[in-house]
Design an enzyme around this catalytic site. Structure first.
Site, PDB file in Angstrom:
ATOM      1  N   ARG A  10       0.864  -1.183   0.000  1.00  0.00           N
ATOM      2  CA  ARG A  10       0.000   0.000   0.000  1.00  0.00           C
ATOM      3  C   ARG A  10       0.902   1.234   0.000  1.00  0.00           C
ATOM      4  O   ARG A  10       1.746   1.396   0.874  1.00  0.00           O
ATOM      5  CB  ARG A  10      -0.878   0.023   1.245  1.00  0.00           C
ATOM      6  CG  ARG A  10      -1.767   1.262   1.316  1.00  0.00           C
ATOM      7  CD  ARG A  10      -2.356   1.469   2.682  1.00  0.00           C
ATOM      8  NE  ARG A  10      -3.178   2.667   2.724  1.00  0.00           N
ATOM      9  CZ  ARG A  10      -3.261   3.490   3.735  1.00  0.00           C
ATOM     10  NH1 ARG A  10      -2.529   3.274   4.826  1.00  0.00           N
ATOM     11  NH2 ARG A  10      -4.049   4.543   3.703  1.00  0.00           N
ATOM     12  N   GLU A  41      -9.451  -3.697   1.982  1.00  0.00           N
ATOM     13  CA  GLU A  41      -8.364  -3.090   1.220  1.00  0.00           C
ATOM     14  C   GLU A  41      -7.245  -4.080   0.943  1.00  0.00           C
ATOM     15  O   GLU A  41      -6.623  -4.050  -0.126  1.00  0.00           O
ATOM     16  CB  GLU A  41      -7.835  -1.870   1.966  1.00  0.00           C
ATOM     17  CG  GLU A  41      -8.852  -0.737   2.064  1.00  0.00           C
ATOM     18  CD  GLU A  41      -8.399   0.399   2.945  1.00  0.00           C
ATOM     19  OE1 GLU A  41      -7.839   1.373   2.406  1.00  0.00           O
ATOM     20  OE2 GLU A  41      -8.602   0.326   4.174  1.00  0.00           O
TER      21      GLU A  41
END
Length: 402
Positions: free
Chosen positions: A95, A388
């Site tokens: 990320r 996510e």
């Protein structure tokens, strides 16, 4: 690498490292973990294998840096037979908070990509340096393995210029990369797509307002799977009222605080990012505690809740106008998924928009995507848990497996 089907997802914060290992054949989690307080005497690693007994294991004691943190995580994974040296590991997905305008999709990390992420540090000073540290550490441990960056800003790069531009001098804005980038994009992408699936319609036909409500909070207007507006801007400070962030504020407040209160730029930064929002209004940023206080008649908590909801309604109304037609309003993240009072209050009085919640459906607690609107509602209202890590793993695997 033909048989490699696992992806390790890393989320590196300034003093933490979150990780998940997923099997992309059936999109299941094999293990999760968190290393927190990196660099402090009281560092802690909690590792949870999701096969066998699934009992979490904990390590305590100082973990000096992210390299030690990832090595400790790798040791825990190896103890479960899931080591980073496994030929089944296809890639590591990272990320990365800020990708600017250059990165609109997941990207295999090269030296040039890493340099560009570094060039974006001035517009993401709290996030990108930690992301870079995580990438370099993973590269050192597995230099032969594809490393993929999945950017929080990528989903929002489809915003038209009239939504992304601030109304300031164009030359100044361009020289310093000042524009609205948006964040939480991985969550908004995942949730908007899952909402279309919940409605049984192609994503290209669905217009959705996504409300990602956690300690950080953001809204997005998504038309046919493409973001056309979002509440966060150059930084994650703009937009909704958040746990510790102010959200939208008159920019002149900063000048006033400097001139009248004698506050420095750094002090104002801390005020708006860490001492504002719900915690600044009532001393709490946990919505459960705020609601408890509201129910007991606490006036400060009640005002904080009302300000929070008022801002939400303004964005729902604004994005209804931006989209023209709204098929669904969807709540996600910690507060959005778990606070029925927030969902009810956010849509109260919006019946003429075609938006309403069914009280009984709204009260149900579930980890599954679900509709909470009446059967005859013109606009569907949904709760869709975000994921996510799964989105990062999916984008990473799709990139390296093709």
């Amino acid at each position: 690498m033909a048989d490699a089907h696992r992806v390790l997802v890393l989320n590196s914060g300034s003093s933490s490292l979150k990780y998940q290992l997923l099997d992309m054949r059936d999109r299941t989690r094999l293990a999760t973990g968190l290393v927190e307080r990196i660099g402090e005497p009281a560092s802690r690693l909690v590792h949870t294998p999701l096969a066998g007994d699934g009992d979490p294991r904990e390590r305590a004691g100082r973990i000096a840096d992210h390299e030690q943190a990832l090595k400790a995580a790798a040791e825990e994974l190896a103890a479960d037979g899931l080591g980073l040296d496994s030929p089944e590991l296809a890639a590591i997905g990272h990320r990365v908070v800020h990708g600017g305008l250059k990165f609109s999709e997941p990207t295999v990390i090269t030296d040039e990509v890493l340099k560009e992420i570094e060039r974006l540090v001035p517009v993401a000073p709290l996030h990108n340096p930690a992301n870079i540290t995580g990438i370099r550490t993973a590269q050192a441990l597995r230099p032969d393995l594809p490393q993929v960056a999945v950017f929080d800003t990528a989903f929002h790069t489809t915003m038209p210029e009239h939504a992304a531009r601030y109304a300031i001098d164009v030359e100044t804005a361009d020289a310093h990369r000042i524009r609205r980038y948006g964040f939480h994009g991985t969550s908004h992408a995942y949730v908007s797509r899952r909402t279309a699936q919940l409605l049984g319609r192609p994503v290209e036909e669905v217009n959705v307002i996504v409300l990602h409500l956690g300690n950080g909070a953001s809204a997005s207007a998504v038309a046919g799977g493409r973001c056309v507006d979002t509440s966060m801007g150059l930084t994650p400070l703009e937009g909704l009222v958040m746990g510790t962030r102010s959200g939208d504020i008159d920019p002149a407040v900063t000048f006033h605080l400097e001139r009248v209160a004698g506050m420095s730029t750094d002090e104002i930064d801390v005020l708006l990012n860490k001492r504002s929002g719900l915690v600044g209004l009532c001393g709490d940023n946990d919505m459960r505690e705020i609601r408890r206080r509201v129910d007991e008649g606490d006036e400060r908590a009640a005002l904080a809740f009302d300000i929070y909801i008022h801002r939400l309604k303004k964005y729902i109304g604004a994005y209804s106008a931006v989209l023209g037609r709204v098929d669904a309003v969807v709540f996600t993240a910690g507060v959005g998924e778990n606070s029925a009072p927030v969902r009810e209050a956010a849509l109260a009085g919006l019946e003429w928009f075609g938006m309403a919640v069914d009280a009984d459906r709204n009260a149900v607690r579930s980890g599954e995507p679900r509709l909470i609107s009446p059967d005859d509602a013109r606009v569907a209202v949904a709760v869709v848990p975000t994921d996510e890590e799964l989105e990062i793993a999916g984008q990473t695997f799709a990139l390296v497996h093709n």
